[in-house]
Structures are given as structure tokens and as C-alpha cells.
Design an enzyme around this catalytic site. Structure first.
Site, PDB file in Angstrom:
ATOM      1  N   ASP A 218      -2.191  -4.173   7.220  1.00  0.00           N
ATOM      2  CA  ASP A 218      -0.921  -3.596   6.744  1.00  0.00           C
ATOM      3  C   ASP A 218       0.091  -3.235   7.839  1.00  0.00           C
ATOM      4  OD1 ASP A 218      -2.531  -3.752   4.543  1.00  0.00           O
ATOM      5  OD2 ASP A 218      -2.280  -1.683   3.899  1.00  0.00           O
TER       6      ASP A 218
ATOM      7  N   ASP B  66      -0.115  -4.748   1.986  1.00  0.00           N
ATOM      8  CA  ASP B  66       0.069  -3.985   0.771  1.00  0.00           C
ATOM      9  C   ASP B  66       1.147  -4.739  -0.002  1.00  0.00           C
ATOM     10  OD1 ASP B  66      -1.346  -1.735   0.108  1.00  0.00           O
ATOM     11  OD2 ASP B  66       0.170  -0.310   0.805  1.00  0.00           O
TER      12      ASP B  66
ATOM     13  N   HIS C 252       2.686  -4.249  -3.566  1.00  0.00           N
ATOM     14  CA  HIS C 252       2.711  -3.503  -4.837  1.00  0.00           C
ATOM     15  C   HIS C 252       3.783  -4.011  -5.791  1.00  0.00           C
ATOM     16  CE1 HIS C 252      -0.102  -0.645  -3.235  1.00  0.00           C
ATOM     17  NE2 HIS C 252       0.711  -0.232  -2.289  1.00  0.00           N
TER      18      HIS C 252
ATOM     19  N   HIS D 216       6.601   1.923  -1.671  1.00  0.00           N
ATOM     20  CA  HIS D 216       6.548   1.216  -0.390  1.00  0.00           C
ATOM     21  C   HIS D 216       5.942  -0.161  -0.611  1.00  0.00           C
ATOM     22  CE1 HIS D 216       2.651   3.180  -0.989  1.00  0.00           C
ATOM     23  NE2 HIS D 216       2.142   2.109  -0.409  1.00  0.00           N
TER      24      HIS D 216
ATOM     25  N   LYS E  56      -3.012  -7.147  -1.356  1.00  0.00           N
ATOM     26  CA  LYS E  56      -3.789  -6.140  -2.092  1.00  0.00           C
ATOM     27  C   LYS E  56      -2.868  -5.077  -2.683  1.00  0.00           C
ATOM     28  CE  LYS E  56      -4.529  -3.449   2.066  1.00  0.00           C
ATOM     29  NZ  LYS E  56      -3.713  -2.309   1.624  1.00  0.00           N
TER      30      LYS E  56
ATOM     31  N   CYS F 154      -6.030   2.652   4.775  1.00  0.00           N
ATOM     32  CA  CYS F 154      -6.424   1.251   4.580  1.00  0.00           C
ATOM     33  C   CYS F 154      -7.356   0.728   5.669  1.00  0.00           C
ATOM     34  CB  CYS F 154      -5.181   0.388   4.411  1.00  0.00           C
ATOM     35  SG  CYS F 154      -4.324   0.794   2.862  1.00  0.00           S
TER      36      CYS F 154
HETATM   37  C1  VGL Z   1      -1.640   3.050   3.084  1.00  0.00           C
HETATM   38  C2  VGL Z   1      -1.050   5.090   2.230  1.00  0.00           C
HETATM   39  C3  VGL Z   1      -0.604   4.509   1.073  1.00  0.00           C
HETATM   40  C4  VGL Z   1      -2.207   2.265   4.219  1.00  0.00           C
HETATM   41  C5  VGL Z   1      -1.204   2.449   1.937  1.00  0.00           C
HETATM   42  O1  VGL Z   1      -1.844   1.075   4.391  1.00  0.00           O
HETATM   43  O2  VGL Z   1      -3.031   2.811   4.964  1.00  0.00           O
HETATM   44  N1  VGL Z   1      -1.570   4.368   3.214  1.00  0.00           N
HETATM   45  N2  VGL Z   1      -0.697   3.188   0.936  1.00  0.00           N
END
Ligand code: VGL
Length: 191
Positions: A10, A48, A50, A63, A88, A129
Site C-alpha cells: 500500500d 488498497d 476501495h 481513502h 484488496k 496492512c
Molecule cells: C491501512 C488504515 C486503513 C493500511 C488501510 O494500509 O495500513 N491503514 N486502511
């Protein structure tokens, strides 16, 4: 012996300074990861990814929404070296903290198909993550080295990052600096 892969968790604009959910010093991992990339045949990355509406955004500011600029890799990351991206958090119900929850490609199957048994984990964030991906990898029988100077955490509750590190170590992860990793890989080549 199995193959090794660099795994980048990420490293996306929304997690870097100026993004929607910035990880303190998140951008500092970029040059370290770029340096490590030169030493791996397999450079794998999670994103990430979403949907605009998801239960995950009840816990966090929106985000890394699919297809938006915030979901792109951070500026300066040598993304052309990345051989496969795993998406993901793509559903409306799941957090998708672990890269093993990727829905475009099954990460566990990918690793097995390519004979990879050792992940060198880098990226953001240590206490979410990175932690979830590392713990899942260990549970599934992969060896994990977390590259200590190539990860950063959020520490929503002070001590979260340290607790996550202890938990990963307890579960069997080893922690090495990028210099130690590069030295180790160079030595392995000459055996
Ligand atoms: C993450 C908080 C919320 C991460 C993702 O990538 O670690 N942290 N969503």
C-alpha cells in the site's frame, strides 16, 4: 530452495503526506524500496482499492478509492519495476487489511505457482496492512522478513506500532534493515 519476493504494501498517495489518510513519514519508505527493488526478480505490490462506499469508511476517512489519484502509487516509487499488483479492500463489507484478501488475484496461489516461499515485506502501515499481511503470510507457511527501515506506522493509539512489531516477531517474522537484506542477498548469490 524457494524463491524470494519483495512485497510492497500500500505505498499509495493517500497514505503519503498530503493524502487522505497520511502515515507519518510514509514517503520515507520510497527511496528504500526503490533501492531494494534492484535486488529482486519478483517485486509484488498490494493496493488498497476501495469502492466509494464501504463499511471501512465508518472507521477511517475515505481513502484509496478505486481509480482515483489517491489510490495511485506514491510519487517517486519505481512502479515500472512492479511485476504484479494485488487489489484488496474491494468489497463494501471488508477492511482488506491483508494482501492475502486480494480479489483480482489470489496471492497465496500466485506465490505457490511461482515457487516463492519468502517475502520481504515493506510499506504502509506497520500497525495495519503490513501487520495483517505479515501475520497471514506466516500463518500460511511463508517465511517473512520485515524490512525495518522500509515500513512506517500510524500509531492511532500510542504503542500500536511497537505492539505490532512484537506480535509479528512472536509469530515468526524476522526484522532486518535494508542494508542487511541487500548484504544477505549478495552473499546468497555467491554461495
Ligand atoms: C491501512 C488504515 C486503513 C493500511 C488501510 O494500509 O495500513 N491503514 N486502511
Amino acid at each position: 530452495m524457494g524463491k524470494k519476493a519483495l512485497f510492497i504494501v500500500d505505498v499509495q498517495k493517500d497514505f503519503c503526506p498530503g493524502g487522505a489518510l497520511p502515515v507519518p513519514e510514509g514517503d520515507k519508505v520510497v527511496p528504500v524500496i526503490n533501492k531494494l527493488m534492484e535486488h529482486f526478480e519478483y517485486v509484488l505490490a498490494s493496493k488498497d482499492w476501495h469502492p466509494p462506499k464501504t463499511k471501512h469508511f465508518e472507521k477511517w476517512p475515505p481513502h484509496c478509492i478505486q481509480g482515483t489519484e489517491g489510490a495511485e502509487f506514491c510519487d517517486g516509487l519505481n512502479a515500472e519495476k512492479i511485476t504484479q499488483v494485488f487489489l484488496k479492500g474491494t468489497g463494501t463489507e471488508d477492511d482488506g487489511y491483508s494482501a492475502f484478501e486480494a480479489t483480482n488475484i489470489n496471492l497465496e496461489e500466485y506465490l505457490k505457482q511461482h515457487g516463492i516461499d519468502h517475502l520481504y515485506v515493506t510499506g504502509l502501515a506497520t500497525d495495519y496492512c503490513v501487520r495483517a499481511t505479515t501475520l497471514d503470510a506466516l500463518k500460511k507457511g511463508f517465511k517473512v522478513t520485515v524490512v525495518s527501515d522500509a515500513v512506517r506506522g500510524v500509531d492511532v493509539n500510542p504503542g500500536d506500532v511497537q505492539r505490532a512489531i512484537e506480535e509479528m516477531k512472536q509469530a515468526g517474522a524476522e526484522f532486518k534493515t535494508s542494508d542487511e537484506v541487500i548484504q544477505e542477498l549478495a552473499q546468497a548469490e555467491h554461495v
